[in-house]
Scaffold this motif. Structure first.
Motif, mmCIF file in Angstrom:
data_model
loop_
_atom_site.group_PDB
_atom_site.id
_atom_site.type_symbol
_atom_site.label_atom_id
_atom_site.label_comp_id
_atom_site.label_asym_id
_atom_site.label_seq_id
_atom_site.Cartn_x
_atom_site.Cartn_y
_atom_site.Cartn_z
ATOM 1 N N ILE A 21 0.834 -1.207 0.000
ATOM 2 C CA ILE A 21 0.000 0.000 0.000
ATOM 3 C C ILE A 21 0.863 1.248 0.000
ATOM 4 O O ILE A 21 0.594 2.211 -0.742
ATOM 5 N N LEU A 40 -6.546 7.854 0.982
ATOM 6 C CA LEU A 40 -6.672 6.401 1.048
ATOM 7 C C LEU A 40 -8.012 5.888 0.531
ATOM 8 O O LEU A 40 -8.194 4.677 0.386
ATOM 9 N N ASP A 44 -9.174 2.080 0.903
ATOM 10 C CA ASP A 44 -9.682 1.602 2.195
ATOM 11 C C ASP A 44 -11.198 1.745 2.356
ATOM 12 O O ASP A 44 -11.758 1.294 3.355
ATOM 13 N N PHE A 46 -13.489 -0.074 1.206
ATOM 14 C CA PHE A 46 -13.542 -1.375 0.547
ATOM 15 C C PHE A 46 -14.968 -1.929 0.573
ATOM 16 O O PHE A 46 -15.259 -2.928 1.215
ATOM 17 N N GLY A 75 -11.886 -3.758 8.515
ATOM 18 C CA GLY A 75 -11.012 -3.823 7.356
ATOM 19 C C GLY A 75 -9.738 -3.021 7.552
ATOM 20 O O GLY A 75 -9.059 -3.132 8.580
ATOM 21 N N LEU A 76 -9.418 -2.179 6.588
ATOM 22 C CA LEU A 76 -8.217 -1.338 6.665
ATOM 23 C C LEU A 76 -8.462 -0.043 7.429
ATOM 24 O O LEU A 76 -7.589 0.820 7.465
ATOM 25 N N GLY A 78 -10.800 2.365 6.915
ATOM 26 C CA GLY A 78 -11.205 3.549 6.157
ATOM 27 C C GLY A 78 -12.405 4.259 6.744
ATOM 28 O O GLY A 78 -12.398 5.494 6.900
ATOM 29 N N TYR A 100 -5.163 -7.015 8.385
ATOM 30 C CA TYR A 100 -5.914 -5.785 8.179
ATOM 31 C C TYR A 100 -5.795 -4.857 9.389
ATOM 32 O O TYR A 100 -5.671 -3.636 9.227
ATOM 33 N N ALA A 104 -4.405 -1.163 9.276
ATOM 34 C CA ALA A 104 -5.291 -0.074 9.707
ATOM 35 C C ALA A 104 -4.608 0.811 10.738
ATOM 36 O O ALA A 104 -4.701 2.049 10.677
ATOM 37 N N LEU A 107 -1.917 2.953 8.951
ATOM 38 C CA LEU A 107 -2.474 4.046 8.161
ATOM 39 C C LEU A 107 -3.063 5.146 9.037
ATOM 40 O O LEU A 107 -2.969 6.333 8.700
ATOM 41 N N SER A 108 -3.647 4.775 10.162
ATOM 42 C CA SER A 108 -4.157 5.795 11.087
ATOM 43 C C SER A 108 -3.013 6.632 11.649
ATOM 44 O O SER A 108 -3.144 7.848 11.812
ATOM 45 N N THR A 242 -8.811 -0.950 -4.712
ATOM 46 C CA THR A 242 -9.149 -2.161 -3.973
ATOM 47 C C THR A 242 -8.684 -3.435 -4.673
ATOM 48 O O THR A 242 -8.696 -4.507 -4.060
#
Length: 275
Positions: A21, A40, A44, A46, A75-76, A78, A100, A104, A107-108, A242
């Protein structure tokens, strides 16, 4: 974890997903050290109609910064990041797929939202939280992999406060027959557990949930998927999307969702219920 849960988790696992990613984000021209949630969204969000659907569902909930939200099947992350960024609420996400949850969290952190979002690997059938913990339960495209719907929604009800809201954007069985596979949530029928929308309405009523909003968004979903399939056909996959989560057969999965919607083999609903 049961054998079926392991099969579901394996369906979603990618391997080295975080690095893939970040590489895709760099290829798309993003600063991976300072991301915004919108950067994202092509990946994300998804679920059908992506961030548009998340935004619509959130608008139905009248969320506030004082509320604590549980994202079941996050999930990721999002949707969790969107809710935290847009409404200032604290969001806890759980997902069966450990990879995941790790991505996650990563990414946060890159979006500066680690203080408002957290993620942990857990089963939706055994939520690791006390009774009446959350103001809102949120779930998008998760229950399709779960056979025990009564336990799924029962656990959500257990962790909601009195007057708490359940919001979902989900895929259900349509009148047109069994879906064509593969689809994003299942390679075949072994881990796909679609129920008719009316069956879920009756179940939620039996659990003493009160229906506040019920919107069939199948037509909008089909329009969105047709456009996406055509875009992939003409332009191929973008750097960030995705398809990174779905493997080489992503175009076939996308096409099958469109076909399933066209033939009424699946329906898509957004809804709000209250405990």
């Amino acid at each position: 974890m049961s054998a079926e849960q392991r099969a579901v988790s394996a369906h979603y696992e990618v391997g080295d997903l975080g690095e893939r990613i970040l590489a895709a984000l760099r290829a798309a021209g993003k600063d991976v050290e300072h991301l915004a949630p919108g950067d994202l969204a092509p990946l994300d969000a998804f679920h059908i109609r992506g961030r548009e659907a998340t935004r619509e569902l959130a608008a139905l909930a009248h969320l506030t910064a004082s509320q604590e939200v549980l994202d079941v099947g996050s999930g990721l992350g999002g949707s969790a990041r969107f809710l935290a960024a847009e409404y200032g609420c604290r969001v806890t996400g759980i997902d069966l797929t450990e990879e995941y949850c790790g991505v996650a969290t990563l990414l946060s952190q890159r979006c500066g939202l680690a203080a408002l979002t957290s993620f942990r690997a857990a089963s939706a059938l055994e939520l690791p939280f006390a009774d009446a913990r959350f103001d809102v339960a949120w779930t998008e495209h998760v229950q399709m992999n779960i056979a025990d719907k009564a336990r799924f929604y029962g656990e959500i009800r257990r962790v909601l406060k009195a007057g708490g809201k359940l919001l979902f954007h989900d895929v259900f069985q349509g009148p047109g027959g069994s879906p064509h596979f593969p689809v994003p949530w299942a390679g075949d029928a072994s881990i796909s557990h679609l129920a008719a929308a009316q069956e879920i309405q009756r179940l939620l009523e039996s659990l003493d949930f009160r229906q506040r909003v019920w919107q069939d968004v199948s037509a909008k979903s089909l329009t969105w998927y047709r456009a996406r399939v055509e875009q992939l056909r003409k332009q191929g996959p973008p750097p960030l999307g995705t398809h990174l989560l779905m493997g080489a057969d992503a175009p076939e999965k996308f096409a099958n969702v469109a076909r399933n919607l066209e033939e009424a083999r699946i329906v898509v609903v957004q809804a709000v219920y209250e405990k």
